[in-house]
Design a protein around this motif. Structure first.
Motif, PDB file in Angstrom:
ATOM      1  N   GLU A   8       5.236  11.170  20.790  1.00  0.00           N
ATOM      2  CA  GLU A   8       5.826  11.046  19.456  1.00  0.00           C
ATOM      3  C   GLU A   8       6.862   9.930  19.437  1.00  0.00           C
ATOM      4  O   GLU A   8       7.627   9.773  20.376  1.00  0.00           O
ATOM      5  CB  GLU A   8       6.520  12.341  19.011  1.00  0.00           C
ATOM      6  CG  GLU A   8       5.697  13.591  19.102  1.00  0.00           C
ATOM      7  CD  GLU A   8       5.808  14.256  20.468  1.00  0.00           C
ATOM      8  OE1 GLU A   8       4.781  14.801  20.916  1.00  0.00           O
ATOM      9  OE2 GLU A   8       6.869  14.218  21.092  1.00  0.00           O
ATOM     10  N   TRP A  40      10.235   8.083  17.749  1.00  0.00           N
ATOM     11  CA  TRP A  40      11.514   8.402  17.100  1.00  0.00           C
ATOM     12  C   TRP A  40      11.849   9.886  17.174  1.00  0.00           C
ATOM     13  O   TRP A  40      12.441  10.449  16.266  1.00  0.00           O
ATOM     14  CB  TRP A  40      11.531   7.918  15.652  1.00  0.00           C
ATOM     15  CG  TRP A  40      11.312   6.446  15.504  1.00  0.00           C
ATOM     16  CD1 TRP A  40      10.181   5.847  15.012  1.00  0.00           C
ATOM     17  CD2 TRP A  40      12.211   5.379  15.835  1.00  0.00           C
ATOM     18  NE1 TRP A  40      10.327   4.480  15.025  1.00  0.00           N
ATOM     19  CE2 TRP A  40      11.571   4.163  15.518  1.00  0.00           C
ATOM     20  CE3 TRP A  40      13.505   5.332  16.370  1.00  0.00           C
ATOM     21  CZ2 TRP A  40      12.169   2.921  15.720  1.00  0.00           C
ATOM     22  CZ3 TRP A  40      14.097   4.091  16.569  1.00  0.00           C
ATOM     23  CH2 TRP A  40      13.425   2.905  16.238  1.00  0.00           C
ATOM     24  N   SER A  41      11.443  10.546  18.242  1.00  0.00           N
ATOM     25  CA  SER A  41      11.675  11.979  18.422  1.00  0.00           C
ATOM     26  C   SER A  41      12.331  12.208  19.791  1.00  0.00           C
ATOM     27  O   SER A  41      11.644  12.398  20.787  1.00  0.00           O
ATOM     28  CB  SER A  41      10.350  12.732  18.313  1.00  0.00           C
ATOM     29  OG  SER A  41      10.562  14.115  18.389  1.00  0.00           O
ATOM     30  N   LYS A  91      14.028  13.389  23.232  1.00  0.00           N
ATOM     31  CA  LYS A  91      13.827  14.532  24.130  1.00  0.00           C
ATOM     32  C   LYS A  91      15.005  14.590  25.112  1.00  0.00           C
ATOM     33  O   LYS A  91      15.359  13.582  25.732  1.00  0.00           O
ATOM     34  CB  LYS A  91      12.529  14.372  24.935  1.00  0.00           C
ATOM     35  CG  LYS A  91      11.297  14.047  24.112  1.00  0.00           C
ATOM     36  CD  LYS A  91      10.929  15.124  23.149  1.00  0.00           C
ATOM     37  CE  LYS A  91       9.647  14.758  22.404  1.00  0.00           C
ATOM     38  NZ  LYS A  91       9.478  15.495  21.184  1.00  0.00           N
ATOM     39  N   ASN A 133      19.936  12.293  15.193  1.00  0.00           N
ATOM     40  CA  ASN A 133      19.433  10.937  15.398  1.00  0.00           C
ATOM     41  C   ASN A 133      19.651  10.016  14.208  1.00  0.00           C
ATOM     42  O   ASN A 133      19.828   8.817  14.383  1.00  0.00           O
ATOM     43  CB  ASN A 133      17.959  10.945  15.826  1.00  0.00           C
ATOM     44  CG  ASN A 133      17.014  11.440  14.753  1.00  0.00           C
ATOM     45  OD1 ASN A 133      17.381  12.214  13.877  1.00  0.00           O
ATOM     46  ND2 ASN A 133      15.769  11.017  14.839  1.00  0.00           N
ATOM     47  N   THR A 134      19.641  10.547  12.992  1.00  0.00           N
ATOM     48  CA  THR A 134      19.817   9.711  11.807  1.00  0.00           C
ATOM     49  C   THR A 134      21.266   9.677  11.321  1.00  0.00           C
ATOM     50  O   THR A 134      21.548   9.133  10.252  1.00  0.00           O
ATOM     51  CB  THR A 134      18.906  10.191  10.659  1.00  0.00           C
ATOM     52  OG1 THR A 134      19.132  11.590  10.456  1.00  0.00           O
ATOM     53  CG2 THR A 134      17.452   9.924  10.952  1.00  0.00           C
ATOM     54  N   MET A 175      13.148  10.952   8.790  1.00  0.00           N
ATOM     55  CA  MET A 175      13.074  10.588  10.210  1.00  0.00           C
ATOM     56  C   MET A 175      14.020  11.442  11.072  1.00  0.00           C
ATOM     57  O   MET A 175      14.077  11.267  12.285  1.00  0.00           O
ATOM     58  CB  MET A 175      13.375   9.100  10.399  1.00  0.00           C
ATOM     59  CG  MET A 175      12.283   8.228   9.768  1.00  0.00           C
ATOM     60  SD  MET A 175      12.455   6.487  10.165  1.00  0.00           S
ATOM     61  CE  MET A 175      11.540   6.432  11.705  1.00  0.00           C
ATOM     62  N   THR A 176      14.729  12.353  10.454  1.00  0.00           N
ATOM     63  CA  THR A 176      15.646  13.217  11.199  1.00  0.00           C
ATOM     64  C   THR A 176      14.837  14.154  12.097  1.00  0.00           C
ATOM     65  O   THR A 176      13.902  14.819  11.647  1.00  0.00           O
ATOM     66  CB  THR A 176      16.531  14.044  10.260  1.00  0.00           C
ATOM     67  OG1 THR A 176      17.289  13.152   9.436  1.00  0.00           O
ATOM     68  CG2 THR A 176      17.478  14.946  11.029  1.00  0.00           C
ATOM     69  N   ARG A 177      15.213  14.196  13.367  1.00  0.00           N
ATOM     70  CA  ARG A 177      14.559  15.070  14.347  1.00  0.00           C
ATOM     71  C   ARG A 177      15.626  15.788  15.159  1.00  0.00           C
ATOM     72  O   ARG A 177      16.601  15.173  15.598  1.00  0.00           O
ATOM     73  CB  ARG A 177      13.679  14.276  15.330  1.00  0.00           C
ATOM     74  CG  ARG A 177      12.568  13.484  14.707  1.00  0.00           C
ATOM     75  CD  ARG A 177      11.418  14.375  14.232  1.00  0.00           C
ATOM     76  NE  ARG A 177      10.312  13.607  13.711  1.00  0.00           N
ATOM     77  CZ  ARG A 177      10.224  13.145  12.466  1.00  0.00           C
ATOM     78  NH1 ARG A 177      11.189  13.372  11.604  1.00  0.00           N
ATOM     79  NH2 ARG A 177       9.183  12.461  12.076  1.00  0.00           N
ATOM     80  N   GLN A 178      15.429  17.048  15.370  1.00  0.00           N
ATOM     81  CA  GLN A 178      16.274  17.809  16.280  1.00  0.00           C
ATOM     82  C   GLN A 178      15.770  17.540  17.688  1.00  0.00           C
ATOM     83  O   GLN A 178      14.587  17.730  17.960  1.00  0.00           O
ATOM     84  CB  GLN A 178      16.175  19.321  15.955  1.00  0.00           C
ATOM     85  CG  GLN A 178      17.050  20.196  16.819  1.00  0.00           C
ATOM     86  CD  GLN A 178      18.532  19.956  16.546  1.00  0.00           C
ATOM     87  OE1 GLN A 178      18.939  19.754  15.428  1.00  0.00           O
ATOM     88  NE2 GLN A 178      19.316  19.991  17.603  1.00  0.00           N
ATOM     89  N   GLU A 237      14.692  18.017  21.355  1.00  0.00           N
ATOM     90  CA  GLU A 237      14.218  19.182  22.075  1.00  0.00           C
ATOM     91  C   GLU A 237      14.300  18.924  23.570  1.00  0.00           C
ATOM     92  O   GLU A 237      14.217  17.781  24.020  1.00  0.00           O
ATOM     93  CB  GLU A 237      12.810  19.558  21.653  1.00  0.00           C
ATOM     94  CG  GLU A 237      11.790  18.445  21.857  1.00  0.00           C
ATOM     95  CD  GLU A 237      10.427  18.786  21.281  1.00  0.00           C
ATOM     96  OE1 GLU A 237       9.466  18.848  22.069  1.00  0.00           O
ATOM     97  OE2 GLU A 237      10.338  18.981  20.065  1.00  0.00           O
TER      98      GLU A 237
END
Length: 123
Positions: free
Chosen positions: A19, A21-22, A24, A107-108, A115-118, A120
């Motif tokens: 993925e 822009w996600s 880790k 991230n944003t 595009m905001t991702r938590q 993980e």
């Protein structure tokens, strides 16, 4: 019986996801998270009001757009975006980056949006 210490092999961890822009989480340092991400294309302009953000390029090339000019990073190079500075990461080709930021940093930043991702935890 305790388990022996094991290093984090960045290439192995990067092979575990595709993925973009996600971020880790691959390690923790005090109250900070060490994150890996694959990026390509343009992210969103955003600011982190309360924290600096460290970018280290593992593979590829990353340009961090700033209102005062761009910073381009090749593998092995890092740049710290100071807190409160608006920035926009861009990668022409798929690029792997390592980020160091306080636990829970979004991230944003202040921009939010799709595009905001938590982040993980990557095992």
């Amino acid at each position: 019986m305790s388990t022996p210490p094991v290093p984090v092999v960045l290439a192995d961890r990067l092979a575990q996801f595709s993925e973009l822009w996600s971020p880790k989480i691959v390690a923790g340092v005090n109250d900070y998270e060490v994150k890996l991400a694959k990026v390509k294309g343009e992210f969103v302009w955003h600011t982190h009001e309360d924290t600096d953000e460290l970018f280290l390029v593992v593979t590829g090339r990353l340009t961090i757009r700033l209102r005062d000019g761009d910073v381009t990073l090749d593998p092995g190079e890092l740049f710290v975006v100071p807190r409160g500075v608006e920035h926009c990461p861009v990668a022409e080709e798929e690029t792997a980056i390592l980020l160091l930021e306080p636990a829970g940093t979004v991230n944003t930043g202040d921009a939010g949006g799709p595009m905001t991702r938590q982040a993980e935890v990557l095992g």
